[in-house]
Design an enzyme around this catalytic site. Structure first.
Site, PDB file in Angstrom:
ATOM      1  N   ASP A  16       0.769  -1.160   0.075  1.00  0.00           N
ATOM      2  CA  ASP A  16       0.066   0.177   0.042  1.00  0.00           C
ATOM      3  C   ASP A  16       1.071   1.335   0.018  1.00  0.00           C
ATOM      4  OD1 ASP A  16      -2.381   1.602   0.193  1.00  0.00           O
ATOM      5  OD2 ASP A  16      -2.559   1.107   2.150  1.00  0.00           O
ATOM      6  N   GLU A  94      -6.345   4.819  -9.005  1.00  0.00           N
ATOM      7  CA  GLU A  94      -7.606   5.511  -8.635  1.00  0.00           C
ATOM      8  C   GLU A  94      -8.126   6.647  -9.548  1.00  0.00           C
ATOM      9  OE1 GLU A  94      -9.566   6.407  -4.454  1.00  0.00           O
ATOM     10  OE2 GLU A  94      -7.861   5.363  -4.589  1.00  0.00           O
ATOM     11  N   LYS A 130      -9.370   1.884  -9.400  1.00  0.00           N
ATOM     12  CA  LYS A 130      -9.792   2.108  -7.963  1.00  0.00           C
ATOM     13  C   LYS A 130     -11.061   3.041  -7.860  1.00  0.00           C
ATOM     14  CE  LYS A 130      -7.529   1.923  -4.238  1.00  0.00           C
ATOM     15  NZ  LYS A 130      -6.362   2.396  -3.054  1.00  0.00           N
ATOM     16  N   THR A 154     -13.220   0.680  -3.620  1.00  0.00           N
ATOM     17  CA  THR A 154     -12.283   1.059  -2.368  1.00  0.00           C
ATOM     18  C   THR A 154     -13.104   1.860  -1.438  1.00  0.00           C
ATOM     19  OG1 THR A 154     -10.335   2.231  -1.467  1.00  0.00           O
ATOM     20  CG2 THR A 154     -11.392   3.201  -3.288  1.00  0.00           C
ATOM     21  N   PHE A 176     -12.121  -1.359   4.314  1.00  0.00           N
ATOM     22  CA  PHE A 176     -11.242  -0.713   5.081  1.00  0.00           C
ATOM     23  C   PHE A 176     -11.192  -1.277   6.619  1.00  0.00           C
ATOM     24  CE2 PHE A 176      -9.504   3.389   3.044  1.00  0.00           C
ATOM     25  CZ  PHE A 176      -9.600   2.792   1.773  1.00  0.00           C
TER      26      PHE A 176
END
Length: 316
Positions: A16, A94, A130, A154, A176
């Site tokens: 990440d 993203e 994303k 996400t 998350f």
């Protein structure tokens, strides 16, 4: 054997970060980026040539987008391409968070990003787009998946979000963990949220078991970790995307790491449901944690996108 080595035997480890040197050091299979990580990577001296090339490309592009938008898109793809030269698997890039409530704009941006990767010689099969797990984002993913553009949904905090993503045929979700824990710590101080009591761990475990029980193919990739303990309690999940500092801690710990999740042992007390727009919005309305953290995540990514634009704007 370190805990990181043990984890790799049961879970695909994803980095990440947008820091290319950190990726070289930890040798993940996949990597994920977002506007915050791109902004951080852009501040590194080693990224200066990528910024300058992004500005140069933006000045020469003629696609209807403004200079700064083109520079930001090019930088994100450039960093993704650099990472793909190091890792064997996938990169997640993203879409601008400010498009989170616009299905068609999200689709257009995703297609642009994929076209830029393909122009750079990268197959779309190595890229995940994303998208925030808003209702509009999930519908964009549904259409993109039908066109062979794979998506990573996400900013996912709620069970109904996860079900809607699976029903849309999303390739992967990023539920998350740490941000859920943050909310509960702030709103229920004094409670014991360690180990299996961690509400973020519980959320991902519930989603994982639901998917496996009912045969959904969508990959579950736990994200946003605050500690090694959270990672350890999700060992066995399909994928886990982990920051370099937590990867380093796992790599330096030689204690035993038991497997917590396994498809062959999946079970759920949840009945299979179908999520439409009304039930999605009601579920989110009834979940203040998910509503607040989704909105907060979108705002944070949008703010970092604007900072990145300012940084690139100085070169244009």
């Amino acid at each position: 054997m370190s805990k990181l080595e043990a984890l790799r035997k049961m879970t695909i480890v994803v980095a990440d970060t947008g820091d290319i040197e950190a990726i070289r050091a930890h040798k993940p299979v996949d990597a994920t980026t977002n506007p915050s990580l791109i902004l951080k990577a852009a501040s590194l001296e080693s990224s200066r040539p990528l910024l300058e090339k992004a500005a140069e490309w933006a000045r020469s592009a003629d696609n209807g987008d403004d200079l700064i938008t083109n520079a930001c898109d090019y930088l994100a793809v450039s960093i993704g391409r650099e990472i793909l030269q190091i890792i064997p698997g996938l990169i997640s890039t993203e879409v601008d968070a400010r498009l989170s409530f616009d299905t068609q704009a999200t689709i257009s941006k995703a297609k642009k990003i994929i076209a830029m990767y393909e122009d750079a010689g990268v197959s779309r099969d190595r890229v995940l787009i994303k998208i925030a797990s808003t209702w509009e984002g999930i519908q964009a993913a549904r259409m993109l998946e039908q066109e062979g553009i794979h998506c990573n949904l996400t900013l996912l905090f709620n069970f109904h979000q996860a079900v809607a993503c699976a029903e849309a045929g999303a390739t992967l979700i990023s539920p998350f963990v740490g941000r859920i824990l943050d909310w509960y710590k702030a709103n229920q101080p004094g409670e014991d949220f360690t180990g299996a009591n961690d509400p973020g761990v519980q959320s991902v475990s519930r989603i994982y078991n639901y998917y496996k029980t009912y045969g959904y193919k969508t990959v579950v990739m736990g994200a946003s970790f605050r500690s090694t303990d959270e990672v350890e309690h999700l060992a066995g999940c399909d994928k886990l995307t982990i920051s370099p500092d937590i990867l380093a801690k796992l790599d330096s710990d030689a204690a035993e790491l038991p497997q917590r999740l396994a498809a062959s042992e999946a079970h759920t007390n949840d009945e299979r449901i179908t999520v439409n727009e009304a039930s999605f919005r009601w579920a989110m309305n009834e979940d203040p944690m998910a509503t607040e953290k989704l909105a907060d995540g979108i705002r944070r990514f949008a703010a970092d996108q604007r900072l990145l634009e300012q940084q690139l704007g100085e070169l244009l």
